[in-house]
Structure formats: structure tokens, C-alpha cells
Design a protein around this motif. Structure first.
Motif, PDB file in Angstrom:
ATOM      1  N   LYS A 116      10.460  24.212  44.436  1.00 29.67           N
ATOM      2  CA  LYS A 116      10.674  25.630  44.733  1.00 29.67           C
ATOM      3  C   LYS A 116      11.970  25.850  45.502  1.00 29.67           C
ATOM      4  O   LYS A 116      12.660  26.858  45.320  1.00 29.67           O
ATOM      5  N   LEU A 117      12.320  24.900  46.370  1.00 32.05           N
ATOM      6  CA  LEU A 117      13.508  25.028  47.222  1.00 32.05           C
ATOM      7  C   LEU A 117      14.725  24.305  46.648  1.00 32.05           C
ATOM      8  O   LEU A 117      15.781  24.270  47.275  1.00 32.05           O
ATOM      9  N   HIS A 118      14.552  23.709  45.448  1.00 30.77           N
ATOM     10  CA  HIS A 118      15.653  23.012  44.768  1.00 30.77           C
ATOM     11  C   HIS A 118      16.195  21.858  45.616  1.00 30.77           C
ATOM     12  O   HIS A 118      17.406  21.674  45.745  1.00 30.77           O
ATOM     13  N   LEU A 119      15.270  21.102  46.216  1.00 30.96           N
ATOM     14  CA  LEU A 119      15.620  19.929  47.013  1.00 30.96           C
ATOM     15  C   LEU A 119      14.788  18.753  46.533  1.00 30.96           C
ATOM     16  O   LEU A 119      13.763  18.937  45.880  1.00 30.96           O
ATOM     17  N   LEU A 152      13.696  17.120  51.702  1.00 30.75           N
ATOM     18  CA  LEU A 152      12.962  18.221  52.339  1.00 30.75           C
ATOM     19  C   LEU A 152      12.126  17.701  53.503  1.00 30.75           C
ATOM     20  O   LEU A 152      12.142  18.285  54.599  1.00 30.75           O
ATOM     21  N   SER A 153      11.409  16.609  53.310  1.00 32.54           N
ATOM     22  CA  SER A 153      10.568  16.063  54.376  1.00 32.54           C
ATOM     23  C   SER A 153      11.403  15.591  55.559  1.00 32.54           C
ATOM     24  O   SER A 153      11.053  15.841  56.718  1.00 32.54           O
ATOM     25  N   ARG A 170      22.833  21.785  59.001  1.00 32.08           N
ATOM     26  CA  ARG A 170      22.474  22.572  57.828  1.00 32.08           C
ATOM     27  C   ARG A 170      21.425  23.618  58.176  1.00 32.08           C
ATOM     28  O   ARG A 170      21.486  24.743  57.714  1.00 32.08           O
ATOM     29  N   ASN A 171      20.472  23.251  59.003  1.00 31.30           N
ATOM     30  CA  ASN A 171      19.442  24.214  59.384  1.00 31.30           C
ATOM     31  C   ASN A 171      20.026  25.335  60.233  1.00 31.30           C
ATOM     32  O   ASN A 171      19.604  26.485  60.133  1.00 31.30           O
ATOM     33  N   LEU A 206      14.203  26.695  56.083  1.00 30.89           N
ATOM     34  CA  LEU A 206      12.914  26.677  56.766  1.00 30.89           C
ATOM     35  C   LEU A 206      12.137  27.959  56.492  1.00 30.89           C
ATOM     36  O   LEU A 206      10.934  27.921  56.228  1.00 30.89           O
ATOM     37  N   LYS A 207      12.824  29.083  56.528  1.00 28.72           N
ATOM     38  CA  LYS A 207      12.163  30.366  56.255  1.00 28.72           C
ATOM     39  C   LYS A 207      11.604  30.405  54.842  1.00 28.72           C
ATOM     40  O   LYS A 207      10.503  30.898  54.601  1.00 28.72           O
ATOM     41  N   SER A 208      12.380  29.889  53.897  1.00 29.81           N
ATOM     42  CA  SER A 208      11.928  29.876  52.501  1.00 29.81           C
ATOM     43  C   SER A 208      10.714  28.972  52.335  1.00 29.81           C
ATOM     44  O   SER A 208       9.783  29.303  51.587  1.00 29.81           O
ATOM     45  N   PHE A 209      10.726  27.845  53.043  1.00 22.94           N
ATOM     46  CA  PHE A 209       9.578  26.943  52.966  1.00 22.94           C
ATOM     47  C   PHE A 209       8.332  27.611  53.527  1.00 22.94           C
ATOM     48  O   PHE A 209       7.245  27.558  52.920  1.00 22.94           O
ATOM     49  N   GLU A 210       8.468  28.242  54.685  1.00 20.60           N
ATOM     50  CA  GLU A 210       7.329  28.930  55.294  1.00 20.60           C
ATOM     51  C   GLU A 210       6.825  30.064  54.402  1.00 20.60           C
ATOM     52  O   GLU A 210       5.621  30.296  54.291  1.00 20.60           O
ATOM     53  N   LYS A 211       7.763  30.733  53.747  1.00 26.65           N
ATOM     54  CA  LYS A 211       7.387  31.814  52.821  1.00 26.65           C
ATOM     55  C   LYS A 211       6.599  31.268  51.642  1.00 26.65           C
ATOM     56  O   LYS A 211       5.567  31.843  51.248  1.00 26.65           O
TER      57      LYS A 211
END
Length: 259
Positions: free
Chosen positions: A232-235, A240-241, A196-197, A204-209
Motif C-alpha cells: 500500500k505504501l510502495h515500500l 517499512l519495518s 526521511r520521516n 507514518l501518517k499513511s501507515f496509520e491511515k
């Protein structure tokens, strides 16, 4: 999830199914052969006239290999179409919502068990490792054909044992197969995280953002929660972790603390 033959007056109310025995009675599939665990095939239900509650919760754990489900299944605000084969997990008190046509063509297995069944076993000691019981429905495990065949064999082993007379080794055999199933699921999820990544590196980019946005221009700011970024990431928080741990070596909380 198990879908059962039950009429309710208010379809939008949440029906809580406390025990496996209660569920069997509601489903009209006969008494459970064991009070603390049960297994059945979706194909066994599709020939029945079925009216199901739209929202319900369980008082036990559930693992389902679901294929060719019509309609949708929903946890909270998340909706998922199960046309493809998916291995899903649910924990007690998770609110599940379904559409009325959900099992008209369904196939696969459902395995249910109360936590008491594994009490005192090696599986109980490491049960917290299987965080996917707290994933959202849209985060189900998509299996390759080979993986699906491995999982089906385990379900069949448990099904065979379930239908045999209980003896001094019955519980040991069932728990061993259950532990094997969960171990495979943990392995396959790690594979799914990597795929998936690779396919969607924007997670990952969205999380870092979102991390940068949260901390930008702020001093002595309170640490955000894992749930904040998951939303925020709808997970789900656990998904997510686990995804971040598999792809970056750090959990969400570790990323937050070392930002």
C-alpha cells in the motif's frame, strides 16, 4: 549491481548468473582472484563496448557504491535514477532490470560474495541483522560526503587485500572490513530513516491511515500481513519495518498486533 559484456538472443528473458566466476567470464574482466568474493570499480568497465541483458539475477550477494549512472535500475516495478551516489544491496535471486546505457559514465565499486565465504565467522552469526539486502532499489542508502568517504576507504581496503597474494590472514581481513561496512550501513540507514520521516512524515501518517481503514467497522478480522501495508505504501516489507522501528520503536508487525 555488476553490468557485463554479454549478448543474449532474447533481451526480455531473465539471465541467472550463478557464480562470481561465471560473471567474470561473461563480463570479460578476467578470472576472479577468489571463487567466493570479488571487487571491482565501475570505471574499469566504462571504456568497453557493453551490451547487457535487461533482466538478470545473481546467485550471490552484492554491495555497490554507485555514482553517475545513466538510465535506470529497476527491481520489480520499482525504478530508480542513480545520478546521486547511493550504496545499494542485493541478495541472491532478486530480479534486477536495467536500461542499456546504465554505465556509460559510472563510477564507484561493486563487491560480490557468496554466503559460503563468511561461513563460520562472527559475521555469519549476525548476518540476518542486515535486512537491507532485501530492500527495494529505490530504498538505497544515500550517503553524506563524510559517510561516502568512510565507505570508500573500506572498499579500498578490501580491494587492496583482494589484489594481494592470499595468506592465512586474508579472509579474516576481508570479513572484518565487510562487517565494518555493513555496520556503518546499519548506522547510516537509521539516520536516513529519521531524516526521511522528518522530511516526509506522511509515511507514518499513511501507515496509520491504512491501519484504520483495514480495521474500520470490522470485528474478528484476520490480521493483515506486513506485505499488505508495504504494498500500500510502495515500500519493501523490511524497509517499512526498519523505518517504523527506528522512528516509533515498533516494527510493522508490532503495530499490527497492538492496533
Amino acid at each position: 549491481m555488476l553490468f557485463f559484456n554479454i549478448l543474449i538472443a532474447i533481451m526480455d528473458s531473465i539471465v541467472h548468473i550463478k557464480s562470481i566466476n561465471q560473471l567474470h567470464k561473461l563480463a570479460k574482466i578476467g578470472s576472479s582472484k577468489h571463487p567466493l568474493y570479488s571487487i571491482y570499480r565501475f570505471e574499469d568497465l566504462t571504456s568497453k563496448e557493453i551490451t547487457i541483458p535487461l533482466k538478470y539475477t545473481y546467485g550471490f550477494y552484492q554491495i555497490g557504491l554507485k555514482k553517475d549512472l545513466e538510465g535506470y535500475i529497476k527491481y520489480g516495478r520499482k525504478q530508480y535514477d542513480f545520478q546521486e551516489g547511493v550504496l545499494g544491496f542485493s541478495a541472491p535471486l532478486q530480479i534486477i532490470e536495467v536500461s542499456p546505457d546504465i554505465i556509460s559514465k559510472a563510477s564507484g565499486f561493486t563487491l560480490m560474495f557468496h554466503k559460503e565465504y563468511i561461513a563460520g565467522s562472527s559475521l555469519e552469526a549476525k548476518f540476518d541483522e542486515y535486512s537491507f539486502f532485501s530492500y527495494a532499489v529505490a530504498e538505497g542508502l544515500h550517503l553524506s560526503l563524510e559517510e561516502e568517504q568512510n565507505i570508500i576507504k573500506i572498499f579500498e581496503n578490501i580491494e587492496t587485500e583482494y589484489n594481494l597474494p592470499i595468506d592465512q590472514h586474508s579472509k579474516e581481513v576481508v570479513i572484518a572490513n565487510l562487517e565494518l561496512l555493513l555496520t556503518y550501513a546499519k548506522r547510516y540507514y537509521k539516520r536516513q530513516f529519521v531524516i526521511r520521516n522528518d522530511a516526509k512524515p506522511d509515511i507514518l501518517k499513511s501507515f496509520e491511515k491504512e491501519l484504520k481503514i483495514y480495521y474500520y467497522g470490522k470485528e474478528d478480522v484476520a490480521l493483515p500481513s506486513v506485505e499488505y501495508f508495504a504494498d500500500k505504501l510502495h515500500l519493501s516489507s523490511n524497509y517499512l519495518s526498519d523505518l517504523l522501528k527506528a522512528t516509533t520503536g515498533k516494527t510493522t508487525l508490532e503495530h499490527i498486533h497492538f492496533q
